[in-house]
Design an enzyme around this catalytic site. Structure first.
Site, PDB file in Angstrom:
ATOM      1  N   LYS A  92       0.842  -1.188   0.000  1.00 39.27           N
ATOM      2  CA  LYS A  92       0.000   0.000   0.000  1.00 39.27           C
ATOM      3  C   LYS A  92       0.882   1.245   0.000  1.00 39.27           C
ATOM      4  O   LYS A  92       1.928   1.279   0.667  1.00 39.27           O
ATOM      5  CB  LYS A  92      -0.904  -0.028   1.233  1.00 39.27           C
ATOM      6  N   SER A 167      -9.431   1.602   3.312  1.00 34.00           N
ATOM      7  CA  SER A 167      -8.677   2.441   2.385  1.00 34.00           C
ATOM      8  C   SER A 167      -7.678   1.660   1.535  1.00 34.00           C
ATOM      9  O   SER A 167      -7.055   2.215   0.624  1.00 34.00           O
ATOM     10  CB  SER A 167      -7.920   3.524   3.167  1.00 34.00           C
ATOM     11  N   SER A 191      -9.607  -0.898   7.303  1.00 30.12           N
ATOM     12  CA  SER A 191      -9.114  -0.665   5.948  1.00 30.12           C
ATOM     13  C   SER A 191      -8.384  -1.821   5.298  1.00 30.12           C
ATOM     14  O   SER A 191      -8.069  -1.764   4.110  1.00 30.12           O
ATOM     15  CB  SER A 191      -8.212   0.572   5.933  1.00 30.12           C
TER      16      SER A 191
END
Length: 490
Positions: A92, A167, A191
């Site tokens: 990420k 996210s 997330s």
């Protein structure tokens, strides 16, 4: 259907691409496939599918191929670092990587290049994993859709019109689409587990502090976690083995005895007692979600010592209090100096946080002393949550009570969302686990009539990752949901 069209085959699909991480690892160990072949297969798929999915922000082609050659030389010399040796993964883009831009999907950081790897990135590299790219995400990890990002919304592989959850949406999309064998996400209010649920994969958040968060751009430090996202429970356990462990330079890190989570995953589950916290965790649930999760719970009942309804303490709005205070505190200077570089929804949320934190009419003013009291309260809750697991070992509940919104609706929702809203019950199941810092995993348990994945969440007291993984693996073995692949556009 495992991507058998001619166009998909040209994109590098086939047996190598759709292997699980564990299968790819075994193939590398047996000499049936090389790390370079794995990287090349993933690069071909990324080139073909990523322009539509927006799963990756940056693709590290040259460095990935170079690292694959190094790892092949080690294999030729009889050195194998472990099961992650030669395995391409995604990180990420809020996880620092030395010499590679780490943007948090924001124009605010479009020229930010860290000098050091985050602890988790370094540990995975040391274990032999190859970072093939940095994944798209909700800007600064502020939301649960991954539709608000400087690099364009992430599209759900199961329906390109829908959001992936967030996210860590890019990590969810790429794992589901076989654009890597595993990925890392971060989880402050769900997330990792939200996109795992919406993308039909496995997402694990361990006990707070078990996995270091040093070198990760924070959302709300006291609730931030980093976790693996993969296609199977075993794959997640393999990654957790490399990630977990004390980091003395990380003030969130905790010392805990070394565990082998792959071995722990194999423990019997027949004696486990499963609790189902109906209220409030099933309230307002989409009927298809409720039906799929209830069916999954019936399966769990057949595998274990039984299932019963239980009650747990609620998070109320406490977790939102902490998140608002910590997030705005970290962004205060950036917000003042780079206001117009944030996406509209993020900018509005930060302004709302500022108003919320500074509002003297609130029941409690968020001064420094009040924040300290909240942190003390959080620590007490985390120390005592195990007391709630009195006559049951683990809990089972929906990962998400709702199905993913279309991206256009998700953007509208984000732009009108109250900052860190305690009334947002759609993610309440998730934030509960972050507030109490307990391990939780989302695994596929069904699909809606429209073909969108549904997730089951299993959670337990602190440091029960082994039991959580074992029950998830037992359910996975008893069902077929994890074997489905999205019908990607070609």
């Amino acid at each position: 259907v495992l991507f058998r069209s001619a166009a998909a085959a040209a994109a590098g699909d086939g047996d190598i691409a759709v292997m699980t991480l564990a299968e790819a690892s075994a193939a590398v160990g047996a000499g049936r496939v090389t790390p370079t072949q794995l990287v090349e297969a993933m690069l071909a798929r990324i080139d073909h599918y990523n322009p539509d999915l927006h799963a990756y922000i940056s693709v590290l082609k040259e460095s990935a191929l170079a690292q694959a050659k190094v790892l092949e030389a080690e294999l030729a010399a009889g050195k194998r670092r472990g099961p992650l040796h030669g395995i391409p993964i995604g990180l990420k883009d809020n996880i620092d990587t030395a010499g590679t831009p780490t943007t948090a999907a924001s124009a605010v950081f479009d020229d930010r290049v860290p000098k050091e790897d985050a602890t988790v990135a370094q540990r995975l590299k040391d274990a032999g994993a190859i970072v093939i790219g940095k994944t798209n995400m909700h800007e600064f990890a502020f939301g649960g859709t991954s539709s608000i990002t400087y690099f364009g919304p992430v599209h759900n592989p199961w329906s390109y019109a829908h959001n992936t959850g967030g996210s860590s949406g890019g990590s969810g999309a790429e794992v589901s689409s076989c654009l890597c064998y595993g990925a890392l996400g971060t989880d402050t209010g769900g997330s990792v587990r939200i996109p795992a649920s919406y993308c039909g994969i496995v997402g694990l958040k361990a006990t707070y502090g078990l996995v270091p968060i040093r070198g990760i751009i924070p959302d709300a430090f006291s609730m931030d976690h980093c976790g693996p996202m993969a296609r199977t429970v075993e794959d997640a356990a393999i990654m957790l083995n490399a990630m977990a462990g004390y980091d003395k330079l990380d003030i969130a890190s905790v010392e805990h005895a070394k565990e082998d989570y792959v071995q722990a995953m194999q423990q019997p589950v027949s004696s486990l007692r499963i609790g189902v916290p109906r209220a409030p965790f099933f309230d307002h649930a989409d009927p298809e979600v409720a039906a799929a999760v209830n069916q999954a719970i019936s399966v769990l009942g057949s595998l274990t010592a039984g299932v019963k309804d239980v009650s747990l303490p609620r998070a109320d709005d406490f977790s939102w209090d902490v998140m608002n205070a910590e997030t705005y505190a970290w962004h205060r200077e950036l917000y003042q100096n780079s206001l117009n570089r944030y996406m509209l929804a993020t900018r509005q949320e930060l302004q709302g946080m500022k108003d919320w934190v500074d509002d003297p009419s609130r029941a409690c003013s968020h001064t420094e002393s009040e924040y300290v009291r909240m942190i003390w309260d959080m620590e007490l809750r985390r120390r005592t949550i195990e007391d709630s697991f009195t006559d049951f070992d683990l809990i089972a509940l929906p990962s998400m009570r709702t199905m993913p919104r279309p991206i256009v609706n998700a953007i509208q929702w984000e732009e009108n969302w109250k900052p860190r809203n305690p009334d947002d019950w759609t993610v309440e199941n998730m934030t509960f686990c972050n507030l109490y810092g307990i391990p939780a995993i989302s695994i596929p348990c069904g699909f809606s009539s429209a073909g969108l994945p549904i997730g089951l969440m299993i959670a337990g007291p602190p440091f029960t990752e082994g039991k959580v993984l074992a029950l998830a693996a037992a359910y996975e073995k008893a069902t077929e949901w994890h074997k489905r692949r999205p019908p990607l556009h070609v």
